[in-house]
Design an enzyme around this catalytic site. Structure first.
Site, PDB file in Angstrom:
ATOM      1  N   LYS A  27      13.696  -0.975  -8.064  1.00  0.00           N
ATOM      2  CA  LYS A  27      14.297  -0.314  -6.888  1.00  0.00           C
ATOM      3  C   LYS A  27      14.660  -1.335  -5.814  1.00  0.00           C
ATOM      4  CE  LYS A  27      12.181   1.976  -3.654  1.00  0.00           C
ATOM      5  NZ  LYS A  27      12.577   1.852  -2.246  1.00  0.00           N
ATOM      6  N   HIS A  56       4.424   2.027  -7.993  1.00  0.00           N
ATOM      7  CA  HIS A  56       3.459   0.920  -7.969  1.00  0.00           C
ATOM      8  C   HIS A  56       2.541   0.987  -9.196  1.00  0.00           C
ATOM      9  CE1 HIS A  56       4.105   1.576  -3.492  1.00  0.00           C
ATOM     10  NE2 HIS A  56       4.426   0.305  -3.625  1.00  0.00           N
ATOM     11  N   HIS A 102       2.359   4.723  -4.872  1.00  0.00           N
ATOM     12  CA  HIS A 102       2.879   5.882  -5.600  1.00  0.00           C
ATOM     13  C   HIS A 102       3.053   5.481  -7.057  1.00  0.00           C
ATOM     14  CE1 HIS A 102       6.644   3.718  -5.340  1.00  0.00           C
ATOM     15  NE2 HIS A 102       6.613   3.763  -4.017  1.00  0.00           N
ATOM     16  N   GLY A 153       0.822  -1.212   0.000  1.00  0.00           N
ATOM     17  CA  GLY A 153       0.000   0.000   0.000  1.00  0.00           C
ATOM     18  C   GLY A 153       0.852   1.256   0.000  1.00  0.00           C
TER      19      GLY A 153
END
Ligand code: PAF
Length: 294
Positions: free
Chosen positions: A153, A41, A38, A35
């Site tokens: 990332k 995602h 940003h 969750g």
């Protein structure tokens, strides 16, 4: 095909919603998240929607991947905003399990991906990748997608998950997509929202340091220590930054190579105030130097 982000809170509800899709032969893409969504995602969601017929996202802040004293309690949680974003993107299903749903009924089984889980972030965050591997396997077993999407990332997470899926014979294709960045280079992260103004201004130093390391390699430097020293020096110029690690390692086993050749990961973790940030660049170093995905 655009979905309505129908929520499933139990494995049974998820199965009931997925079964008809599967029996129609639709390809399912899966984006697991914790969750606080940003753009990083959402780029995974878009990747899944482009490649698959149906997209399922999950939101579960996984206690097993947080150590004592880490930010599990204050990790940002905003289910309504997340659901709105997923609805807006046209995701089909959102799995929102409770802790009891994932770890209830006397749960005792954990997955340990040896060696690579103890390197880099794993050296500091003991048990972190055991928690990640276990929850990802469980979420994959429950959704059983064709493809699962992760951001570059979290390169070490990707290396660990690929190893686990290969070793244990998971039938899922693991896809990685590029790191989403702010214009000044800072990698998007749910934890960026912890940063105060001065900390936020200091944070792009990590990307600058890794870019400096890449620049040295492009210039012909092949000594691991020299490249790491250049990146560390860039970080030292930023007084708010405390370096946790900066390393240049082989992508395959996350060990430092004798010489910088082949598929490499330049990875770093820093602390700014109470916030821990990670970033990396993944390179194929041969006659030329090319950025690749982990
Ligand atoms: O990358 C994350 O957000 C988490 O580690 C994941 C993959 C959702 C597992 O909890």
């Amino acid at each position: 095909m655009r979905g309505e982000a129908t929520a499933a809170r139990t494995a049974r509800e998820l199965r009931t919603l997925l079964d008809p899709m599967r029996s129609r032969g639709e390809r399912i893409g899966f984006v697991p998240t914790m969750g606080a969504l940003h753009e990083g995602h959402m780029s995974l969601v878009r990747g899944s929607m482009e490649e698959c017929d149906r997209t399922v996202a999950s939101i579960f802040v996984n206690p097993a991947q947080f150590g004592p004293g880490e930010d599990f309690d204050r990790y940002p949680r905003d289910e309504e905003t997340d659901l709105e974003k997923l609805r807006g993107a046209g995701v089909d299903l959102v799995f929102l399990p409770s802790e009891e749903e994932i770890y209830g009924c006397g749960f005792r089984t954990f997955i340990e991906v040896e060696g690579i889980s103890e390197r880099l972030c794993g050296a500091v965050r003991k048990g972190h990748f055991r928690g990640v591997a276990t929850v990802v396997w469980k979420l994959l077993a429950l959704t059983n997608p064709e493809r699962v999407y992760f951001g570059a990332k979290d390169a070490q997470q990707l290396v660990v998950i690929r190893r686990m899926v290969q070793d244990l014979g998971g039938p899922w294709t693991v896809r990685s997509l590029p790191t989403a960045r702010e214009p000044d280079g800072l990698a998007l992260s749910s934890r960026n929202r912890y940063l105060g103004a001065a900390e936020r201004a200091a944070a792009p130093a990590l990307h600058r340091a890794l870019a400096e390391a890449k620049w040295r390699i492009e210039g012909g430097e092949r000594e691991t220590a020299a490249v790491v020293a250049a990146a560390t020096e860039t970080l030292a110029a930023e007084p708010l930054v405390r370096v946790e690690y900066v390393e240049a390692v082989r992508l395959a086993d996350l060990e430092p190579p004798d010489r910088l050749e082949g598929d490499l990961l330049l990875a770093g973790a820093i602390r700014i105030g109470k916030t821990r940030l990670i970033d990396n660049l993944c390179l194929r170093v041969g006659e030329s130097v090319e950025e690749i995905l982990p």
